[in-house]
Design a protein around this motif. Sequence first.
Motif, short mmCIF file in Angstrom:
data_model
loop_
_atom_site.label_atom_id
_atom_site.label_comp_id
_atom_site.label_asym_id
_atom_site.label_seq_id
_atom_site.Cartn_x
_atom_site.Cartn_y
_atom_site.Cartn_z
N GLY A 405 0.70 -1.26 0.11
CA GLY A 405 0.20 -0.09 0.02
C GLY A 405 0.75 0.92 0.17
N LEU A 406 1.89 1.17 1.07
CA LEU A 406 2.89 2.41 1.04
C LEU A 406 3.93 2.95 -0.44
CD1 LEU A 406 4.20 3.92 2.50
CD2 LEU A 406 5.87 2.99 3.16
N LEU A 407 4.02 1.62 -0.73
CA LEU A 407 4.82 1.36 -2.56
C LEU A 407 3.68 1.72 -3.55
CD1 LEU A 407 6.98 0.72 -3.90
CD2 LEU A 407 6.44 -1.63 -4.68
N LEU A 408 2.59 2.14 -3.86
CA LEU A 408 1.30 1.84 -4.16
C LEU A 408 0.61 3.67 -4.10
CD1 LEU A 408 -0.29 0.98 -6.48
CD2 LEU A 408 -1.90 0.36 -4.59
N GLY A 409 0.89 3.50 -2.97
CA GLY A 409 0.78 5.62 -3.30
C GLY A 409 1.63 6.58 -3.27
N LEU A 410 2.50 6.01 -3.39
CA LEU A 410 3.67 6.71 -3.91
C LEU A 410 3.83 6.98 -5.34
CD1 LEU A 410 6.62 5.70 -1.30
CD2 LEU A 410 5.52 7.94 -1.40
N ALA A 411 3.68 5.86 -5.88
CA ALA A 411 3.85 5.28 -7.63
C ALA A 411 2.72 5.89 -8.24
CB ALA A 411 3.58 4.14 -8.04
N LEU A 412 1.19 6.47 -7.49
CA LEU A 412 0.55 7.02 -7.80
C LEU A 412 0.10 8.64 -7.62
CD1 LEU A 412 -2.92 4.60 -6.11
CD2 LEU A 412 -1.79 5.13 -8.69
N ALA A 413 0.90 8.64 -6.59
CA ALA A 413 1.07 10.31 -7.13
C ALA A 413 2.11 10.91 -7.22
CB ALA A 413 2.11 10.72 -5.35
N VAL A 414 2.70 9.99 -8.07
CA VAL A 414 3.40 10.56 -9.36
C VAL A 414 2.28 10.31 -11.19
CG1 VAL A 414 5.71 9.94 -10.53
CG2 VAL A 414 5.84 9.33 -8.16
N LEU A 415 2.28 9.24 -11.02
CA LEU A 415 1.22 9.22 -12.05
C LEU A 415 0.36 10.45 -11.49
CD1 LEU A 415 0.09 7.61 -13.90
CD2 LEU A 415 -0.91 6.25 -12.53
N GLY A 440 -5.90 22.90 -7.59
CA GLY A 440 -5.45 21.78 -6.97
C GLY A 440 -4.63 20.16 -6.97
N ILE A 441 -3.95 20.08 -8.33
CA ILE A 441 -3.39 19.30 -8.49
C ILE A 441 -2.07 18.51 -7.05
CG2 ILE A 441 -1.49 18.33 -10.13
CD1 ILE A 441 -2.85 19.25 -12.97
N PRO A 442 -1.61 19.34 -7.15
CA PRO A 442 -0.39 18.71 -6.11
C PRO A 442 -1.51 18.93 -4.52
CG PRO A 442 -0.16 21.33 -6.74
CD PRO A 442 -0.95 20.82 -7.45
N VAL A 443 -2.72 19.16 -4.48
CA VAL A 443 -3.65 18.94 -2.91
C VAL A 443 -3.85 17.07 -3.71
CG1 VAL A 443 -5.51 18.83 -1.80
CG2 VAL A 443 -4.42 20.84 -2.83
#
Length: 447
Positions: A405-415, A440-443
């Motif tokens: 979940g932590l790894l996926l969250g970081l990847a989704l933030a970049v995507l 709103g994109i950075p949020v």
Amino acid sequence: MEPLEGSFVGTTSSEEDDPFPSVKERRIPICIFFRNARLILKFDELGREIAQIALPAALALTADPIASLVDTAFIGRIGPAELAAVGVSIALFNQVSRIAIFPLVSVTTSFVAEEDTIRSVSSEAQESECLEACSIENAENMELIPQNESSDHLSELIQISSFKVSKFDQMPRRRHIPSASSALVIGSVLGLLQAIFLISAAKPLLNFMGVGSDSPMLTPAQQYLTLRSLGAPAVLLSLAMQGVFRGFKDTTTPLIATVAGDVTNIILDPLFIFVFHLGVSGAAIAHVISQYVISLILLWKLMQQIDLLPPSFKHLQFGRFLKNGFLLLMRVVAVTFCVTLAASMAARLGPTSMAAFQVCLQVWLATSLLADGLAVAGQAILASAFAKKDYNKARETTSRVLQLGLLLGLALAVLLGVGMHFGARLFTTDVGVLRVISIGIPVCCLF
């Protein structure tokens, strides 16, 4: 020299039978994030089981937000006022739905997984007893048969035993899962209550959300919310059935049903909106039809696997659902209150801000729900592991799911950051809305 029994070094007690975490994990709970971290991407038995459940679940969970994104893209071509109106209506509908959906689905998944595991273990024990009884009966019969006739009767006894075992295998395989029947009843009742509530109180609720009587958003928002509320029974019933399938560790069937419904929605959207000139009402009608398609597919598949009607009313587990779902309900109410408040504040700023909020919210939901696939896998595996008293697997599953979940969250933030920067024009061409979306994109990426 062999270690003493019960000593900490070389102990003979198996880790699988230890229901308690290590002393280090009890003192520093964050250590669970680093437990066997080198195996985070290993495709071992646990990794395969998580993937087989999580991937279809994630796709099914994101299918509906993606369909809402398609709705948003089509409605955005009508105008910013209509886009903002639909945004308010969807936010209101979703927040009311989530109060019932998440406790119902989560509790259903855990209860069904537990009951199905216990039923499976009991069924295996009965089959083993049947085979053992047949073996004992054959042995006793062989002792009574004269030696010179034993070979002639041996094949006959084998055929009789095979017939008994095959007769056991051919017994009705439809499962009796009381929690599944309870979930369907609760989902149906909650869906009807939600539809009645939203239809009868549409205008006051929209006023509460910041859409005043003089707002250009009021009429289209009220039309969309009223029509979409007709699909509330189908939404809650289908999600209750999805919880049942997740308890069976079957996330493929809900995925197929959801994709079929969303494809129906995507096909009907332009037809109703642009060909029949129904505007936002056409988008709502298309969505309602798609939800009933999903419910019918799931109900048809579920009827093939379980007995939907319990033997009597006392077999339903309403008390168990209410007791275990209360804390989840409180958590969901807190979360939905924050999102509803944000939507209300955006609506008070005007159509431009609300339209941008709608785009950002739907994109954020579509990406963040990918992580919920891991939650579904973890919940189903944990419930099954605890039912079998396999505590080591429960610990390993918890660590692996948290790490993924932590790894996926970081990847989704970049995507999300990169994708929204270039893809915002798919939803609107209004310069003002695009400017607010860029803010709103950075949020969205942060959360």
